[in-house]
Design a protein around this motif. Structure first.
Motif, PDB file in Angstrom:
ATOM      1  N   ASP A 173       1.253  -1.304   0.243  1.00 19.23           N
ATOM      2  CA  ASP A 173      -0.263  -0.344  -0.231  1.00 19.23           C
ATOM      3  C   ASP A 173       1.029   1.124   0.449  1.00 19.23           C
ATOM      4  O   ASP A 173       0.595   2.245   0.101  1.00 19.23           O
ATOM      5  N   GLY A 174       1.901   0.991  -0.415  1.00 24.31           N
ATOM      6  CA  GLY A 174       2.702   2.263  -0.723  1.00 24.31           C
ATOM      7  C   GLY A 174       3.620   3.104   0.736  1.00 24.31           C
ATOM      8  O   GLY A 174       4.077   3.533   0.673  1.00 24.31           O
ATOM      9  N   LYS A 175       3.416   2.166   1.983  1.00 21.52           N
ATOM     10  CA  LYS A 175       4.717   2.585   2.607  1.00 21.52           C
ATOM     11  C   LYS A 175       5.488   2.401   2.787  1.00 21.52           C
ATOM     12  O   LYS A 175       5.504   1.123   3.044  1.00 21.52           O
ATOM     13  N   TYR A 176       6.512   3.388   3.014  1.00 26.12           N
ATOM     14  CA  TYR A 176       8.019   2.848   3.860  1.00 26.12           C
ATOM     15  C   TYR A 176       8.711   2.069   5.082  1.00 26.12           C
ATOM     16  O   TYR A 176       7.491   2.742   5.467  1.00 26.12           O
ATOM     17  N   ILE A 177       9.120   1.336   4.364  1.00 23.69           N
ATOM     18  CA  ILE A 177       9.368   0.383   5.930  1.00 23.69           C
ATOM     19  C   ILE A 177      10.595   0.149   5.823  1.00 23.69           C
ATOM     20  O   ILE A 177      11.827   0.487   4.497  1.00 23.69           O
ATOM     21  N   SER A 178      11.891  -0.109   6.976  1.00 20.65           N
ATOM     22  CA  SER A 178      12.822  -0.664   6.901  1.00 20.65           C
ATOM     23  C   SER A 178      13.202  -2.299   7.051  1.00 20.65           C
ATOM     24  O   SER A 178      12.389  -2.802   7.990  1.00 20.65           O
ATOM     25  N   ALA A 205       8.573   8.759   6.694  1.00 19.41           N
ATOM     26  CA  ALA A 205       9.788   7.851   5.740  1.00 19.41           C
ATOM     27  C   ALA A 205       9.527   8.115   4.459  1.00 19.41           C
ATOM     28  O   ALA A 205      10.213   8.259   3.552  1.00 19.41           O
ATOM     29  N   SER A 206       8.441   8.874   4.472  1.00 14.80           N
ATOM     30  CA  SER A 206       8.262   9.088   3.239  1.00 14.80           C
ATOM     31  C   SER A 206       9.332  10.324   2.793  1.00 14.80           C
ATOM     32  O   SER A 206      10.101  10.482   1.360  1.00 14.80           O
ATOM     33  N   ALA A 207       9.351  10.813   3.260  1.00 20.11           N
ATOM     34  CA  ALA A 207      10.267  12.545   3.091  1.00 20.11           C
ATOM     35  C   ALA A 207      12.074  11.884   3.399  1.00 20.11           C
ATOM     36  O   ALA A 207      12.587  12.383   2.696  1.00 20.11           O
ATOM     37  N   VAL A 208      11.956  10.899   4.001  1.00 15.05           N
ATOM     38  CA  VAL A 208      13.471  10.363   3.885  1.00 15.05           C
ATOM     39  C   VAL A 208      14.316  10.094   2.381  1.00 15.05           C
ATOM     40  O   VAL A 208      14.580  10.326   1.388  1.00 15.05           O
ATOM     41  N   VAL A 209      13.150   9.041   1.580  1.00 16.21           N
ATOM     42  CA  VAL A 209      12.878   8.693   0.353  1.00 16.21           C
ATOM     43  C   VAL A 209      12.793   9.596  -0.870  1.00 16.21           C
ATOM     44  O   VAL A 209      13.611   9.539  -1.719  1.00 16.21           O
TER      45      VAL A 209
END
Length: 327
Positions: A62-67, A299-303
């Motif tokens: 669903d597009g959520k960034y993860i580690s 998290a999105s800002a990191v990418v």
């Protein structure tokens, strides 16, 4: 940007996972867990492959960034003892890709030493890495803990996996593996465990249940593993690596205990409230009890701050050179 999708089934909880074996007690009660449906992991490439700014980020369907280090569960739901493995390096390739433990969201990147990208040498008869190489998420080899068996501290990374199936994987792929045994490499005075495992989708997986099965079904593979790990740094002018236990592989139950231990070290790591600038980055998006949990927007800002995906750079012909050493 460029994205690739991978699938993994998982049995998840906030920090720990439930496992059982004939000789190993479960991590914690299975009552603390719930079964989730099939989970799809996406990878998003940033920067230019074979450059210092190349990164592979992970996100959910669903597009959520993860580690991949902190948000992908260690354990898999199954009747056997199965684990999620994050593939960093495909078999037969040379680029030393790894989870960037000291960067936000811990993307996969190529290791750099003295300003140069690292490639492992071809040590005859081995072409690049001889297995799919990667790591178990939610594990950490604590550099402040002296292992009672090896008498050396951990190497400050997730625990490594040498996956021995016939399929060649790709960087960022999340596969489910069955643990068969473990080898204790001593790398510059640090304990660097190497778990031997096989992808459960491999045709030989049902026949491989122990380190002895590997000797019977894949003769020579374990010896080649020791030889590779012993010599892979020699072309860089370093001495041969050493091993604990005289280079002997320990069995599956021993390996499970090591994994349990590194999982507990990881749990303590992500509960720390503050991190020094040179320490592991524990930013995550799913661990509710962790003080380092961040929002989806953060998290999105990191990418988004990472370099845009571009065409690969040229690789030096030196990477294809063969190195020969006497037995």
């Amino acid at each position: 940007m460029r994205s690739v999708i991978y699938t993994a089934s998982k049995f998840s909880a906030a920090f720990l996972c439930s496992q059982s074996s004939r000789k190993s007690k479960s991590f914690i009660s299975a009552a603390a867990f719930h079964l989730r449906k099939m989970v799809h992991y996406l990878t998003e490439q940033r920067g230019r492959p074979d450059s210092t700014d190349y990164r592979i980020y992970f996100k959910t369907s669903d597009g959520k960034y993860i580690s991949p280090f902190h948000d992908i569960p260690l354990c898999v739901a199954d009747e056997q003892i199965l684990f999620n493995m994050v593939v960093e390096v495909p078999r037969w390739s040379n680029a030393k890709l790894e989870i960037a433990t000291k960067e936000p969201l811990n993307p996969i990147k190529q290791d750099v030493k003295k300003g140069k990208l690292r490639y492992v040498a071809n040590i005859f008869p081995h072409k690049g890495y001889i297995w799919n190489y990667g790591a178990l998420p939610q594990t950490w080899e604590d550099p402040n803990h002296t292992d009672k068996e090896t008498r050396c501290c951990g190497d400050n990374d997730p625990i490594d996996v040498c996956e021995i199936s016939s399929k060649v994987c790709v960087p960022g792929q999340v596969i489910q593996v069955k643990v068969l045994g473990i080898l204790a490499l001593i790398d510059e005075g640090e304990t660097d465990w190497k778990v031997i495992a096989i992808n459960i989708e491999d045709p030989d997986a049902s026949s491989l249940n122990s380190i002895e099965d590997v000797r019977k079904i894949k003769p020579g593979y374990l010896e080649a593993t020791v030889d590779w790990l012993k010599k892979y740094k020699v072309p860089d002018g370093k001495p041969e690596n050493k091993f604990a236990f005289n280079g002997q592989f320990k069995d599956k139950d021993f390996a499970i205990e090591v994994i349990k231990s590194t999982h507990s070290f990881w749990k303590a790591l992500v509960m720390r409230k503050k991190m020094k600038g040179d320490e592991i980055v524990c930013q995550n998006t799913s661990l509710c009890d962790s003080p380092l949990k961040c929002s989806d927007a953060e998290a999105s800002a990191v990418v988004q701050a990472a370099a845009e995906y571009g065409e690969p750079l040229a690789v030096s012909s030196e990477v294809d050179k063969w190195h020969f050493f006497a037995k």
